[in-house]
Design an enzyme around this catalytic site. Structure first.
Site, PDB file in Angstrom:
ATOM      1  N   ASP A 351      42.818  36.859  42.007  1.00  0.00           N
ATOM      2  CA  ASP A 351      41.706  36.898  40.967  1.00  0.00           C
ATOM      3  C   ASP A 351      40.181  35.859  41.469  1.00  0.00           C
ATOM      4  OD1 ASP A 351      39.812  39.318  39.750  1.00  0.00           O
ATOM      5  OD2 ASP A 351      40.129  37.574  37.854  1.00  0.00           O
ATOM      6  N   GLU A 387      40.196  37.159  46.582  1.00  0.00           N
ATOM      7  CA  GLU A 387      38.700  38.036  46.015  1.00  0.00           C
ATOM      8  C   GLU A 387      37.429  36.721  46.196  1.00  0.00           C
ATOM      9  OE1 GLU A 387      37.012  40.529  41.915  1.00  0.00           O
ATOM     10  OE2 GLU A 387      38.390  38.770  41.883  1.00  0.00           O
TER      11      GLU A 387
END
Length: 709
Positions: A351, A387
């Protein structure tokens, strides 16, 4: 443990490994703090309610505090209290009144209960976070539990699916089974349900090869959500990097995770974890003191130079972990290795990974985190997905991560959405996205699989909502519909744009379904690594909510009853057929980018683009922003020496169109048309192929080429 508190005696123990480890005779405790003056080990009753002893750790070696407790056993419940200066302006927030969770705790005793005592400062003080609070937080805090990590894995081995054959299915562990009426209530929403044979059969039926689980690390139920009557559903608020989320265990036993992963492996399905190492759940300077902040705030977090009271917030979540510190980087690497070695997971999706690659001068693809992971003999062998953005300056880094990492490609998402919505000027970008986004990833010997293609993800509209809503509808989140992005590249496909959401109008329903199939088909017939979002295979809706992070209810859960409707079954079979074609055609196992440089016959290169007239596109045609039709021909030599040629015909217009098939003439077969996905494969007659409005068609041919030169 049954001994009286006065019987506890800590021996010096060892500084390695960090955490609490049972050796059969006792437990070694080790925790990092560079700036503490004293660290106390706190032992609790089995239910975590009564503090039995506070024992100063007797040794500190190279900033690791450690001690050994003889005769202590598995099941010991513990936490820490850490002494040192409370000087927020200098980055120090030590407060021994606050019980701290061991960052290396393998299992948690129970949920956190919100109260003002959890804060290191007095929340009502006019001086804000500058006034330390002396109330004991232990009654409200979860504690660590010492575990026995042995497990009989038998002949378990990673499926090791090649990247070029990987199809990812992003799914929320809890949401996957909360509406499964065929499971016992206590099993729903847990790892036990994840390995249920019926769920695995569904994955096999589709043809996916890996599941990507939203965060399963223990996470916090944020106070502002609890006060609104909502819950942190997605889990991007990590409390413990080594412990599974307790509510995801139907039995309370860690082996439930291992059993689930072993069963998925036996079915040939990989398990990828979405992990959050960019920030913690403790928030900014006004957040609670739960673990890292109280252990050594100045080491664990990136603070504003010159006034270390405040946190650098590149994540938008209040704080940013300081991966430039060797012990913080060690914690992250230890956590990753632990999940690979102890739980046998097959990869990670990071993330906001641009944060992980930030050094003093900003994002750096040669940052210490990337270097450490890529040289690690354990971590370098699993699937690594970034990401590639965060909210900090220069945080958007799609295509700039180092070789070895795949990346979420939001340019694929946005271009494909806009193309099928009928936006002008999308054809050029679409051409790049269909062929693996070479403009972004064809450098440093990276492969097409480095582009993780997606149309939807957990964050944003579902596929059904993408074609049913022109605007977001997040009112239930309690933020007056201000949260979530306003730029969704969506449409409700009504003539005047006023029909939002469900409708009985058959024409609108038919158009929405056709566009949804075109979007899904584009995803699964493009080069790169496709990622499906769970439920899109039967057109699941979130009723227009594009930021359902706090909707732990049927808005977010998978409704398996919808999968059994006629429309749901039809879409599932469409996805199944597309993934079958993807496995069957050699072009989707191609490991190199194609640039039209290899020729198999006169007029037949490995990649070429055509208009509806069958002629190669001219520069003037490429620059026409109003053209919404495109033909992509790809060719690749198969293992048997023959050349496989595919032709993808895309029509985003509102009218059907006849594509003239390009030279040289080949014996084409129509394998698939998104307007009629049940249509059988058939030979193409003549030299044209009709493609309905809002649809694409896939053709293929084989021939024996001229000798290779």
């Amino acid at each position: 443990m049954s001994r009286a508190p006065t019987d506890y005696t800590l021996l010096p123990g060892k500084a390695y490994p960090l955490g609490a480890h049972w050796d059969g005779l006792g437990i070694n405790f080790a925790v990092f703090s560079a700036n503490a003056t004293r660290v106390e080990l706190c032992l609790f009753s089995p239910n975590g309610r009564k503090e039995l002893a506070r024992l100063p750790l007797p040794e500190c070696t190279d900033e690791i505090w450690h001690g050994y407790l003889p005769q202590a056993s598995v099941g010991t419940v513990y936490g820490y209290r850490v002494h040192g200066p409370y000087e927020p302006h200098y980055g120090h927030r030590f407060n021994p009144a606050k019980l701290l969770l061991d960052p290396y705790a393998r299992k948690l005793s129970g949920p956190l209960r919100w109260a003002d005592a959890l804060f290191g400062y007095r929340p009502q003080s006019p001086r804000g976070d500058l006034s330390p609070d002396r109330r004991d937080s232990a009654p409200m805090m979860p504690k660590g539990i010492v575990v026995d990590e042995s497990f009989h894995w038998g002949d378990d081995r990673p499926p090791a699916v090649p990247w070029e054959r990987t199809v990812i299915y992003e799914v929320h562990l809890r949401g996957a089974s909360m509406m499964r009426d065929d499971l016992m209530p206590h099993v729903r929403g847990t790892f036990a349900a994840l390995s249920d044979p019926r769920f695995i059969d569904h994955l096999h039926h589709l043809g996916v090869t890996a599941i990507e689980l939203l965060p399963v690390h223990a996470f916090l139920q944020d106070r502002f959500l609890v006060e609104r009557g909502l819950r942190n559903y997605w889990g991007y608020s990590t409390l413990g990097y080594f412990a599974p989320e307790p509510t995801y265990l139907s039995t309370g036993e860690l082996n439930e995770v291992k059993v689930a992963i072993r069963r998925l492996h036996a079915a040939g399905i990989e398990v990828i974890l979405d992990v959050v190492y960019n920030h913690s759940c403790e928030g900014n300077e006004l957040g609670a003191t739960l673990s890292l902040r109280g252990l050594d705030n100045a080491s664990y977090y990136r603070l504003v130079p010159g006034d270390e009271r405040y946190y650098i917030n590149d994540t938008g979540c209040g704080n940013t972990l300081n991966l430039s510190h060797p012990r913080v980087l060690q914690m992250v690497l230890d956590s990753l290795r632990y999940w690979v070695e102890c739980y046998h997971v097959d990869g990670f999706r990071f993330d906001l990974s641009s944060t992980l690659g930030r050094e003093g001068n900003g994002f750096d693809p040669g940052a210490g985190f990337f270097d450490a992971v890529l040289q690690d003999p354990v971590l370098s062998r699993v699937k690594l997905i970034s990401e590639p953005w965060d909210l900090g300056p220069g945080g958007y880094q799609v295509g700039n991560h180092p070789p070895g990492f795949a990346e979420w490609n939001d340019k694929f998402r946005d271009t494909v959405r806009r193309y099928w919505r009928g936006d002008a000027g999308q054809r050029n970008d679409l051409a790049a996205r269909l062929t693996g986004s070479a403009d972004l990833f064809d450098r440093r010997h990276r492969k097409p699989w480095a582009s993780v293609n997606f149309i939807t993800a957990h964050d944003g509209f579902t596929l059904a909502d993408l074609v049913s809503y022109a605007s977001k509808h997040n009112e239930n989140n309690g933020e007056d519909n201000r949260d979530g992005t306003d730029d969704n590249a969506s449409s409700n496909w009504s003539a005047d744009g006023t029909v939002e959401g469900p409708t009985d109008d058959p024409e609108i329903v038919a158009t929405r379904t056709r566009v949804a199939r075109a979007l899904m088909s584009t995803l699964l017939l493009s080069q790169g690594t496709p990622m499906l979002t769970a439920g899109d295979e039967w057109l699941r809706t979130q009723h227009g909510n594009n930021n359902a992070y706090c909707q732990d209810n049927p808005v977010s859960w998978l409704n398996w009853a919808d999968a059994q409707t006629a429309g749901g079954r039809a879409m599932i079979e469409c996805v199944r057929r597309l993934l079958g074609l993807r496995r069957r055609l050699a072009i989707y196992a191609q490991r190199q980018f194609l640039h039209g440089r290899q020729h198999f016959a006169p007029g037949l290169s490995d990649t070429a683009w055509f208009g509806t007239d069958g002629a190669a596109l001219t520069p003037e045609q490429w620059s026409n922003p109003e053209e919404r039709r495109l033909a992509l021909r790809r060719a690749i030599r198969r293992g048997d020496g023959r050349v496989e040629v595919t032709l993808l015909l895309l029509n985003a217009g509102a009218e059907a169109v006849d594509f003239r098939l390009p030279e040289p003439p080949l014996a084409w077969s129509r394998l698939f048309c998104s307007a009629d996905p049940d249509e059988a494969e058939a030979a193409v007659e003549g030299n044209t192929q009709a493609v309905p409005a809002h649809a694409l068609a896939l053709l293929a041919a084989l021939f024996d080429p001229m000798p290779q030169t």
